[in-house]
Design an enzyme around this catalytic site. Structure first.
Site, short mmCIF file in Angstrom:
data_model
loop_
_atom_site.label_atom_id
_atom_site.label_comp_id
_atom_site.label_asym_id
_atom_site.label_seq_id
_atom_site.Cartn_x
_atom_site.Cartn_y
_atom_site.Cartn_z
N HIS A 121 0.82 -1.23 0.00
CA HIS A 121 0.00 0.00 0.00
C HIS A 121 0.85 1.27 0.00
CE1 HIS A 121 -3.43 -2.53 0.58
NE2 HIS A 121 -3.14 -2.85 1.83
ZN LIG Z 1 -3.97 -7.10 3.49
#
Ligand SMILES: [Zn+2]
Length: 309
Positions: A121
């Site tokens: 992320h």
């Molecule tokens: Zn995850």
């Protein structure tokens, strides 16, 4: 490829993030389990250094890295869901060093296992979720920079979309990004991977494995010289942050499709752990252990199963 897989781990991967759903202690515990099981000798585990500034800059912006260095809470760092301390930043820089080392070793030995990493992320210019540094992207760019590989693929099976990785490699024809994830889950909005498979809530083993098998065909067609596998344990049915219904057997079959697929084709494969928030901590450990054991077995040159229909 009848050699042992590289196993990479650093005590620096662990950092104190306070009371948090992310079980940081899993890294050291996995290392201990693999040693106790006799899968790897403690002395053979490779200890990575931190990723260098030059390596980090192959992915991340100087402004963002400067914020991390100075622990500045800015628009670039405030989207993190973790505290910002020197130890935590250091842990992420070491994880990137670890995935990069595992990737280098994978090119030489066939398999590299980082007992950490998978922080998909993190974007080039900002943090997100539990991710400050995108170790997957750093490793791929570093190996390309060193001339070890040209084409690479990311196979991301974490229950959450690999949005940071997708964005980093969005306009890059040399890297194929596949993300298989639960569609109605974090992150929102999603980024565009080369191939996204957004699964319905409650998807079980059979459909998952069928969709993964089809998606992997696209990866093999791309012809990567290395595959970085984000083997998130949070696709498990008992995960606190996931809404799929994979069983432990289904997760093992998932690992098989990815890692045996690489072995059969002679594609070097790198394992990173990614997420895992099972209600029972032991289940998260078990899922990661099974992934690591398979990579270690395949690296020893055990004959891969014949191609399925
Ligand atoms: Zn995850």
């Amino acid at each position: 490829m009848a050699r042992a897989a590289a196993v990479v781990h650093s005590a620096e991967y662990y950092c104190d993030i306070g009371a948090h759903v992310f079980p940081m202690e899993k890294y050291g515990l996995l290392r201990q389990r693999l040693v106790d099981e006799g899968r790897v000798a403690a002395g053979d585990i490779l200890d990575p250094g931190p990723a260098s500034r030059e390596e980090l800059l192959l992915v991340h912006t100087a402004e963002y890295l400067d914020d991390l260095d100075h622990l500045r809470w800015t628009r670039r760092t405030m989207s993190s869901e973790l505290p910002l301390t020197p130890e935590i930043v250091r842990a992420y820089v070491f994880a990137a060093g670890g995935t990069t080392l595992a990737a280098r070793e994978a090119v030489a030995r066939g398999f590299g296992v980082n007992l950490g990493g998978g922080f998909h992320h993190a974007f080039a210019d900002h943090a997100e979720g539990f991710c400050y540094i995108n170790d997957i992207a750093v490793a791929i760019r570093a190996l390309q920079h060193e001339g070890r590989v040209r084409r690479a693929a990311v196979v991301d099976c974490d229950v959450h979309q690999g949005n940071g990785t997708a964005r980093v490699f969005h306009a890059d024809d040399s890297v194929f990004t596949l993300s298989l994830h639960q569609q109605r889950n974090y992150p929102e909005p999603k980024e565009l991977s080369d191939l996204d498979v957004g699964l319905e809530d409650g998807t079980g083993d059979e459909e998952y494995l069928e969709r993964l098998g089809r998606a992997l065909e696209r990866v093999w067609e791309f012809g990567p010289e290395i595959v970085v596998y984000q083997a998130g344990a949070d696709a498990y049915g008992e995960d606190q942050l996931g809404g799929l219904r994979l069983t432990l057997a289904g997760l093992e079959a998932r690992d098989g499709l990815v890692l045996e697929g690489c072995a059969r084709r002679g594609i070097p494969a790198v394992v990173t752990l990614g997420g895992g928030y099972a209600r029972r901590f032991e289940a998260t450990i078990h899922i990661h252990l099974v992934t690591c054991r398979l990579a270690l077995t395949l690296a020893r040159g055990a004959p891969p199963a014949p191609d399925g229909p």
